[in-house]
Scaffold this active site. Sequence first.
Site, PDB file in Angstrom:
ATOM      1  N   HIS A  83      39.248  44.367  31.953  1.00 50.68           N
ATOM      2  CA  HIS A  83      39.440  43.648  30.536  1.00 50.68           C
ATOM      3  C   HIS A  83      38.286  43.760  29.770  1.00 50.68           C
ATOM      4  O   HIS A  83      37.429  43.387  30.250  1.00 50.68           O
ATOM      5  CB  HIS A  83      39.993  42.201  30.942  1.00 50.68           C
ATOM      6  CG  HIS A  83      40.906  41.803  29.586  1.00 50.68           C
ATOM      7  ND1 HIS A  83      42.241  41.659  29.756  1.00 50.68           N
ATOM      8  CD2 HIS A  83      40.516  41.090  28.683  1.00 50.68           C
ATOM      9  CE1 HIS A  83      42.719  41.305  28.457  1.00 50.68           C
ATOM     10  NE2 HIS A  83      41.680  40.785  27.774  1.00 50.68           N
ATOM     11  N   ASP A 162      49.197  31.659  27.378  1.00 52.61           N
ATOM     12  CA  ASP A 162      48.153  32.433  26.571  1.00 52.61           C
ATOM     13  C   ASP A 162      49.085  33.347  25.523  1.00 52.61           C
ATOM     14  O   ASP A 162      48.501  33.525  24.526  1.00 52.61           O
ATOM     15  CB  ASP A 162      47.788  33.412  27.684  1.00 52.61           C
ATOM     16  CG  ASP A 162      46.592  34.171  26.742  1.00 52.61           C
ATOM     17  OD1 ASP A 162      45.707  33.783  26.259  1.00 52.61           O
ATOM     18  OD2 ASP A 162      46.749  35.532  27.129  1.00 52.61           O
ATOM     19  N   ARG A 169      45.635  31.750  17.816  1.00 52.24           N
ATOM     20  CA  ARG A 169      44.170  31.834  17.618  1.00 52.24           C
ATOM     21  C   ARG A 169      43.838  32.933  16.825  1.00 52.24           C
ATOM     22  O   ARG A 169      43.052  33.009  15.741  1.00 52.24           O
ATOM     23  CB  ARG A 169      43.471  31.988  18.769  1.00 52.24           C
ATOM     24  CG  ARG A 169      43.309  30.693  19.761  1.00 52.24           C
ATOM     25  CD  ARG A 169      42.741  31.089  21.144  1.00 52.24           C
ATOM     26  NE  ARG A 169      41.465  31.790  21.264  1.00 52.24           N
ATOM     27  CZ  ARG A 169      41.216  32.875  22.120  1.00 52.24           C
ATOM     28  NH1 ARG A 169      42.236  33.329  22.913  1.00 52.24           N
ATOM     29  NH2 ARG A 169      40.144  33.401  21.762  1.00 52.24           N
ATOM     30  N   SER A 184      41.665  32.571  28.025  1.00 51.19           N
ATOM     31  CA  SER A 184      42.629  33.397  27.853  1.00 51.19           C
ATOM     32  C   SER A 184      42.583  34.687  28.841  1.00 51.19           C
ATOM     33  O   SER A 184      43.542  35.174  29.282  1.00 51.19           O
ATOM     34  CB  SER A 184      42.484  34.129  26.401  1.00 51.19           C
ATOM     35  OG  SER A 184      43.237  34.879  26.085  1.00 51.19           O
ATOM     36  N   LYS A 188      45.230  35.475  32.359  1.00 46.81           N
ATOM     37  CA  LYS A 188      46.010  36.632  32.631  1.00 46.81           C
ATOM     38  C   LYS A 188      45.630  37.202  33.949  1.00 46.81           C
ATOM     39  O   LYS A 188      46.301  37.766  34.684  1.00 46.81           O
ATOM     40  CB  LYS A 188      45.975  37.483  31.622  1.00 46.81           C
ATOM     41  CG  LYS A 188      46.625  36.936  30.073  1.00 46.81           C
ATOM     42  CD  LYS A 188      46.527  38.101  29.153  1.00 46.81           C
ATOM     43  CE  LYS A 188      45.102  38.443  28.487  1.00 46.81           C
ATOM     44  NZ  LYS A 188      44.778  37.311  27.631  1.00 46.81           N
TER      45      LYS A 188
END
Length: 411
Positions: A83, A162, A169, A184, A188
């Site tokens: 990520h 999320d 956001r 966040s 995930k």
Amino acid sequence: MMHIPTLIARKREGEILADGEIRSLIEGFTRGEVTDAQMAAFAMAVFFRGMTAEETAALTYSMLESGERFQFSGDHPPVVDKHSTGGIGDKVSLILAPLVACCDCWIPMVSGRGLGITGGTLDKLESIPGFRVGLSIEEAQRQLRRIGVVMMGQTEQFCPADKKLYALRDVTGTVPSIPLITASIMSKKLAESLDRLVLDVKFGSGAFMQTFEQAEELAGAMQAVGNAMGVQVFTEINPMDEPLGCAVGNALEVVESLAIMRGEGPPDLLALVLSQAEKITQCTQDQLLEKISSGQVMDKFCELAIAQNASIERLFEMNVVHQAPVIRDVLSVESGVVTRFDAGRIGQAALELGAGRNKASDAVDPRVGFDTLVKVGSSLERGEVIARIHSRNADDADRAEAAVRQALVLG
Ligand code: URA
């Protein structure tokens, strides 16, 4: 349920909230009992006041527990993922996911949409006609068993907190907060039940963290949460001062990713793909390169696209399918070596061209953005192309051209 306005006010005053209070807030938000306005105010209070490590962990776990998790039973390959904290032209995931799936690993990649000035993997994937990112966990697990890779978004079933908070956001100026980014991303990733995770933490003008030190702090916060949950977490801290690769914009980034999978494409992008894939697989960079040059990665990407309903014919015609009404070359008015090409300005310009959102319900325009972006360190002659703008009309192109010229510094 507790009195939410009081909770928001306490965070606004810098108080430390208890686990149960954070949990109750997230549960209420997920059920729709805490309003978007209240949650946005809370996010802004966190942005200014921060959170302790304990509060950040409580926020992450509450968000993780807002939905279901992947469950893997029996013998299976290592479950891994990657990520990025977000950048401009950062399309690494599109290439890395099929690459890793060619290395005897499973990669259940759950990504987000564009956030602030940064692009999102889901918006890029959805520019491929037909590509479906809203899979159920059952569908995703079946696909993983079959082809080793799935690329999907948060859903009502998977990380719903999320899904809602991310969209909020994006449009309320509350993205660049270490606790909010940590919760966040890690909610995930933990819901994916991973063995190994590599995090690409960006800093610079095109990132949420402006300095190396802030990126280090963010990396440490995410690593702590991941390790506490038994995931092996690798971090890379990478500059985001110029766009990654030469394309920014949803369909344009898919086109560039396909170029890498054909063994072409920009070296800076390939280098990040290889270094991150190497950390979570058992393959060396040479072995990874071989998987690209042999066509295996392209085949795997096509397999993934077909599994998720995309049209392969149209995938290879993205330039035509998503041709913008105005395509304009920006030419250099002087010669010199490129010493800076400000990623933040290019990201903002791409957003204003329509590649990102103003409000959560906005659709992105897959056609717009930039390609043939010049790279830092290259020599430019007067009259050479700095960037090619893809826009909806000439006025947008004029504004984007001004932004490109401001972003470029020649030495
Ligand atoms: N990526 C995410 O998933 N969340 C963030 O907050 C930032 C980047």
